[in-house]
Write a protein that holds these residues in place. Structure first.
Motif, short mmCIF file in Angstrom:
data_model
loop_
_atom_site.label_atom_id
_atom_site.label_comp_id
_atom_site.label_asym_id
_atom_site.label_seq_id
_atom_site.Cartn_x
_atom_site.Cartn_y
_atom_site.Cartn_z
N SER A 54 2.77 -5.70 5.76
CA SER A 54 3.43 -4.72 6.61
C SER A 54 3.17 -4.99 8.08
CB SER A 54 2.93 -3.30 6.26
OG SER A 54 3.48 -2.33 7.13
N ASP A 56 2.96 -2.47 10.08
CA ASP A 56 2.22 -1.28 10.50
C ASP A 56 0.75 -1.64 10.69
OD1 ASP A 56 0.96 1.15 10.82
OD2 ASP A 56 2.06 2.16 9.23
N PHE A 59 -1.69 -0.09 8.23
CA PHE A 59 -1.41 -0.24 6.80
C PHE A 59 -2.71 -0.55 6.05
CE2 PHE A 59 -0.19 -2.61 3.00
CZ PHE A 59 0.84 -1.82 2.50
N GLU A 63 -5.06 1.52 -0.30
CA GLU A 63 -4.56 2.89 -0.39
C GLU A 63 -3.06 2.95 -0.68
OE1 GLU A 63 -5.51 5.12 3.09
OE2 GLU A 63 -7.65 4.65 3.02
N GLN A 64 -2.33 1.95 -0.21
CA GLN A 64 -0.88 2.04 -0.27
C GLN A 64 -0.22 1.10 -1.28
OE1 GLN A 64 -1.00 2.40 4.42
NE2 GLN A 64 1.07 2.80 3.71
N VAL A 65 -0.98 0.26 -1.90
CA VAL A 65 -0.44 -0.63 -2.94
C VAL A 65 -1.25 -0.41 -4.22
CG1 VAL A 65 0.08 -2.99 -3.63
CG2 VAL A 65 0.24 -2.34 -1.22
N HIS A 66 -0.54 -0.24 -5.33
CA HIS A 66 -1.21 0.04 -6.60
C HIS A 66 -0.64 -0.82 -7.72
CE1 HIS A 66 -1.21 3.71 -4.09
NE2 HIS A 66 -2.48 3.78 -4.46
N ASP A 69 3.23 -1.12 -9.09
CA ASP A 69 4.26 -1.03 -8.04
C ASP A 69 5.18 -2.24 -8.12
OD1 ASP A 69 3.05 1.27 -7.17
OD2 ASP A 69 2.22 0.42 -5.33
N ARG A 114 4.34 9.09 10.37
CA ARG A 114 3.14 9.47 11.14
C ARG A 114 3.21 8.77 12.49
NH1 ARG A 114 -1.66 11.65 9.78
NH2 ARG A 114 -1.23 11.39 7.55
N GLU A 128 9.26 2.15 6.72
CA GLU A 128 9.47 0.97 5.88
C GLU A 128 8.81 -0.26 6.51
OE1 GLU A 128 10.97 0.84 2.88
OE2 GLU A 128 11.51 2.97 2.88
N GLU A 154 2.17 14.11 11.56
CA GLU A 154 3.30 13.75 10.71
C GLU A 154 4.52 14.53 11.16
OE1 GLU A 154 2.41 14.24 6.58
OE2 GLU A 154 1.35 12.31 6.47
#
Length: 300
Positions: A54, A56, A59, A63-66, A69, A114, A128, A154
């Motif tokens: 990302s 970001d 990022f 926390e954001q990829v599991h 997915d 955010r 995205e 947010e």
């Protein structure tokens, strides 16, 4: 006994060709701080380095990829030197996200972002994985002078500009807030009952009528024909801005409040006439009774 179906995936993988620059999808089977491993249904696995996930800066891979997915990514190398296919999610995002942004723009989709930083004339957020700009004028319905307090908050936003050639993505929180305000206002209007007498302040005079501020963010229109029982040419003949007035709600059609001051005047006239008639009838009865009494008396 094994059949051809048992080898279907292996056969498809053997005939499949993956080239550099292709955008492919895979299922996450392992996640670490350094990289993400994908099952590509191919004889080689896909690897995405953390730096290629990302744009970001905040990022967080863990926390954001599991596991499970599904991720789309661009093929950077067909062999990273260890038999894996090296991928980049950032490159795929740079190509695919703009199609999503255009769809969001067309469908007026509301998303939550955010706010990451304050810049000249606005703030920056990521959607995205793509850097997006929110002008200060689009943060809120109210004027925003200092954007620093918005960092970390947010915000529900909509895409208002999506230009892939210029890599220009602009979001607006104001558009979402305005729609929410309209919905709330319409709800308050729907609670008003025609025939109710309301009090307000004349806020503006137009050739066709007067707008009356009823408070709570609501205003109603008294059409020029509904201002007075007598015929007037324009509202300013009998009204002035800032004047307190009472009016009756005629209707709330199309979420617009229609008022009448004339209806109250007519009611007062009707009530006054009825009272006069009652008083007249009482006096007449009293007079008749007294006359009858006197007529029976004989004066010598």
């Amino acid at each position: 006994m094994e059949t051809m179906d048992d080898f279907k995936n292996e056969l498809e993988a053997s005939f499949r060709r993956i080239n550099e620059g292709d955008i492919i999808s895979g299922t996450v089977i392992d996640v670490s701080e350094e990289e993400v491993t994908l099952d590509l249904k191919y004889y080689a696995q896909g690897i995405i380095k953390a730096a290629d996930l990302s744009n970001d800066p905040d990022f967080a891979v863990m926390e954001q990829v599991h596991k499970g997915d599904v991720i789309e990514a661009t093929v950077v190398k067909t062999d990273d030197g260890q038999g894996n296919i090296l991928l980049s999610r950032k490159e795929a995002n740079d190509m695919l996200s703009w199609e999503k942004f255009q769809k969001m723009l067309d469908e007026k989709t509301t998303v939550t972002v955010r706010i990451k930083e304050s810049v000249k004339s606005g703030v920056v957020a990521y959607l995205e994985g793509i850097r997006a700009f929110i002008p200060a004028s689009q943060l809120s319905l109210d004027y925003v002078e200092d954007t620093e307090p918005w960092i970390g908050k947010e915000l529900s936003v909509r895409v208002i500009t999506a230009d892939p050639e210029k890599k220009k993505l602009v979001l607006s929180g104001k558009a979402v807030a305005r729609e929410a305000e309209i919905l709330e206002r319409n709800h308050r209007i729907s609670m008003l009952v025609p025939g109710t007498v309301v009090e307000g302040t004349v806020e503006s005079l137009m050739p066709y009528g007067a707008f009356v501020n009823l408070g709570n963010g609501l205003s109603g229109l008294v059409h020029v024909s509904q201002i007075s029982s007598r015929r007037i040419g324009k509202p300013s003949e009998v009204l002035k801005e800032g004047q307190k007035v009472k009016a009756k709600i005629l209707n709330t059609n199309d979420n617009k409040i229609s008022l009448s001051m004339k209806a109250l005047d007519e009611e007062m006239v009707d009530t006054g006439t009825a009272a006069d008639m009652e008083n007249y009838t009482s006096r007449e009865t009293l007079g008749t009774s007294l006359g009858s009494l006197l007529s029976g008396l004989k004066l010598d």
